[in-house]
Design a protein around this motif. Structure first.
Motif, mmCIF file in Angstrom:
data_model
loop_
_atom_site.group_PDB
_atom_site.id
_atom_site.type_symbol
_atom_site.label_atom_id
_atom_site.label_comp_id
_atom_site.label_asym_id
_atom_site.label_seq_id
_atom_site.Cartn_x
_atom_site.Cartn_y
_atom_site.Cartn_z
ATOM 1 N N VAL A 68 0.841 -1.208 0.000
ATOM 2 C CA VAL A 68 0.000 0.000 0.000
ATOM 3 C C VAL A 68 0.873 1.254 0.000
ATOM 4 O O VAL A 68 0.592 2.227 -0.713
ATOM 5 N N HIS A 69 1.936 1.233 0.773
ATOM 6 C CA HIS A 69 2.815 2.403 0.827
ATOM 7 C C HIS A 69 3.456 2.677 -0.532
ATOM 8 O O HIS A 69 3.496 3.825 -0.993
ATOM 9 N N THR A 70 3.938 1.628 -1.182
ATOM 10 C CA THR A 70 4.551 1.798 -2.501
ATOM 11 C C THR A 70 3.516 2.174 -3.548
ATOM 12 O O THR A 70 3.782 2.998 -4.442
ATOM 13 N N PHE A 71 2.328 1.583 -3.457
ATOM 14 C CA PHE A 71 1.228 1.949 -4.356
ATOM 15 C C PHE A 71 0.902 3.429 -4.224
ATOM 16 O O PHE A 71 0.694 4.132 -5.227
ATOM 17 N N THR A 72 0.886 3.931 -2.986
ATOM 18 C CA THR A 72 0.589 5.348 -2.743
ATOM 19 C C THR A 72 1.595 6.244 -3.449
ATOM 20 O O THR A 72 1.217 7.192 -4.167
ATOM 21 N N LYS A 73 2.872 5.955 -3.267
ATOM 22 C CA LYS A 73 3.901 6.792 -3.882
ATOM 23 C C LYS A 73 3.855 6.714 -5.407
ATOM 24 O O LYS A 73 3.970 7.740 -6.103
ATOM 25 N N SER A 74 3.677 5.507 -5.915
ATOM 26 C CA SER A 74 3.666 5.323 -7.369
ATOM 27 C C SER A 74 2.448 5.980 -8.001
ATOM 28 O O SER A 74 2.550 6.608 -9.065
ATOM 29 N N LEU A 75 1.281 5.846 -7.345
ATOM 30 C CA LEU A 75 0.077 6.464 -7.884
ATOM 31 C C LEU A 75 0.161 7.987 -7.815
ATOM 32 O O LEU A 75 -0.303 8.688 -8.729
ATOM 33 N N ALA A 76 0.778 8.505 -6.763
ATOM 34 C CA ALA A 76 0.982 9.958 -6.684
ATOM 35 C C ALA A 76 1.821 10.454 -7.847
ATOM 36 O O ALA A 76 1.525 11.500 -8.460
ATOM 37 N N LEU A 77 2.879 9.723 -8.171
ATOM 38 C CA LEU A 77 3.713 10.086 -9.316
ATOM 39 C C LEU A 77 2.918 10.019 -10.619
ATOM 40 O O LEU A 77 3.034 10.896 -11.486
ATOM 41 N N ASN A 78 2.091 8.995 -10.759
ATOM 42 C CA ASN A 78 1.338 8.796 -11.986
ATOM 43 C C ASN A 78 0.272 9.864 -12.188
ATOM 44 O O ASN A 78 0.010 10.294 -13.319
ATOM 45 N N LEU A 79 -0.362 10.303 -11.092
ATOM 46 C CA LEU A 79 -1.490 11.234 -11.201
ATOM 47 C C LEU A 79 -1.098 12.686 -10.949
ATOM 48 O O LEU A 79 -1.951 13.572 -10.999
ATOM 49 N N GLY A 80 0.183 12.931 -10.721
ATOM 50 C CA GLY A 80 0.616 14.284 -10.394
ATOM 51 C C GLY A 80 0.278 15.308 -11.457
ATOM 52 O O GLY A 80 -0.159 16.426 -11.149
ATOM 53 N N ASP A 81 0.440 14.954 -12.717
ATOM 54 C CA ASP A 81 0.162 15.896 -13.801
ATOM 55 C C ASP A 81 -1.318 16.236 -13.901
ATOM 56 O O ASP A 81 -1.683 17.262 -14.482
ATOM 57 N N ARG A 82 -2.169 15.396 -13.342
ATOM 58 C CA ARG A 82 -3.612 15.670 -13.352
ATOM 59 C C ARG A 82 -4.066 16.483 -12.145
ATOM 60 O O ARG A 82 -5.241 16.830 -12.037
#
Length: 290
Positions: free
Chosen positions: A203-217
């Motif tokens: 979950v912690h890694t998913f959080t960081k990775s999803l934040a990176l993925n959705l940052g431009d939005r």
């Protein structure tokens, strides 16, 4: 008004064992989740929040806090009808908001899609997704973790968060947020919670990775990382000797109460945290990771 000094201490928690899934009504003492110590400030007015695992414990406290802050609230739960109805009643009485209650299983993607559709049909939009539903079961020996238990833990705690985020994303826009509930054991490990700790690390890694993925939005993604919290999962899944005097591992020498977590979820959902994304926010009472 309940003061800080009157929060239950470990010696106030007697040994007890409840069947899984346990009801918050049956716990001794009852968890503090009524937000009696909380002062709202209209931080979420105009927002719509969807909270998984919202029937009891941390999820219930989040639902009440969000309603007090002006948000429209929907909760998703799996099994305990009485706890879900208690949460709905408390959101109405304390937060002065109607609460949409949806029953389903985060392990089923169709349930996730249908739930999010109900939320948007009811309130017109979605602003805040809180992934909070979780499953754990302790085993002293690694060999006793069955394949069924491992699968259920991963499907609830990892697949369920992925499914909900995927189902929610079509409704989320710039300024909206996803908040995942992690755990300090996902950083430290835990011998009797091997599968659960593994899932929370994911979950912690998913959080960081999803934040990176959705940052431009412009969609922020963060994780709250609790330490020990007095919730129904404790007497339902922990050995009775561990429930007795729960919990003295942190600097503060006690477990948190659910309402002590809720203000952090408010912070992460509000514009106060506008510069925070990809964060793992520890709320552990001083239970420190390496």
């Amino acid at each position: 008004m309940r003061s800080e000094e009157r929060r239950p201490k470990p010696e106030d928690i007697p040994p007890q064992k409840l069947d899984y899934p346990a009801s918050q009504r049956d716990m001794v003492p009852q968890p503090d989740s009524d937000l009696s110590n909380y002062s709202p400030a209209d931080k979420l007015t105009g927002k719509v929040a969807f909270i998984t695992g919202g029937d009891s414990g941390i999820g219930r406290a989040i639902a009440i806090a969000y309603a007090m802050e002006g948000a429209e609230v929907a909760i998703f739960y799996h099994a305990n009808d009485t706890d879900a109805e208690d949460t709905k009643k408390m959101v109405k009485e304390i937060g002065n908001k109607d609460c949409l209650v949806i029953k389903g299983d985060v392990r089923n993607y169709e349930d996730c899609e249908n739930a999010l559709k109900q939320v948007v049909d009811r309130f017109g939009k979605l602003s805040i997704l809180v992934n909070n539903a979780a499953y754990q079961m302790t085993q002293k020996k690694f060999e006793d973790i069955s394949l069924e238990q491992f699968r259920r833990t991963m499907e609830t705690n990892v697949f369920g968060y992925f499914y909900m985020a995927k189902a929610a994303l079509p409704y989320l826009t710039e300024g909206d947020v996803i908040i995942n509930t992690g755990s300090i054991v996902g950083k430290m490990g835990k011998g009797m919670l091997v599968d659960y700790a593994t899932s929370k690390g994911a979950v912690h890694t998913f959080t960081k990775s999803l934040a990176l993925n959705l940052g431009d939005r412009g969609i922020r993604v963060n994780s709250i990382v609790p330490g020990p919290v007095w919730t129904p999962n404790i007497p339902a899944t922990m050995p009775i000797e561990k429930v007795d005097n729960y919990d003295t591992d942190g600097i503060m020498k006690r477990a948190a109460q659910p309402e002590e977590l809720a203000p952090v979820y408010v912070f992460m959902a509000s514009s106060d945290s506008s510069f925070v994304t990809g964060a793992l926010y520890d709320v552990t009472g001083g239970q420190l990771s390496a």
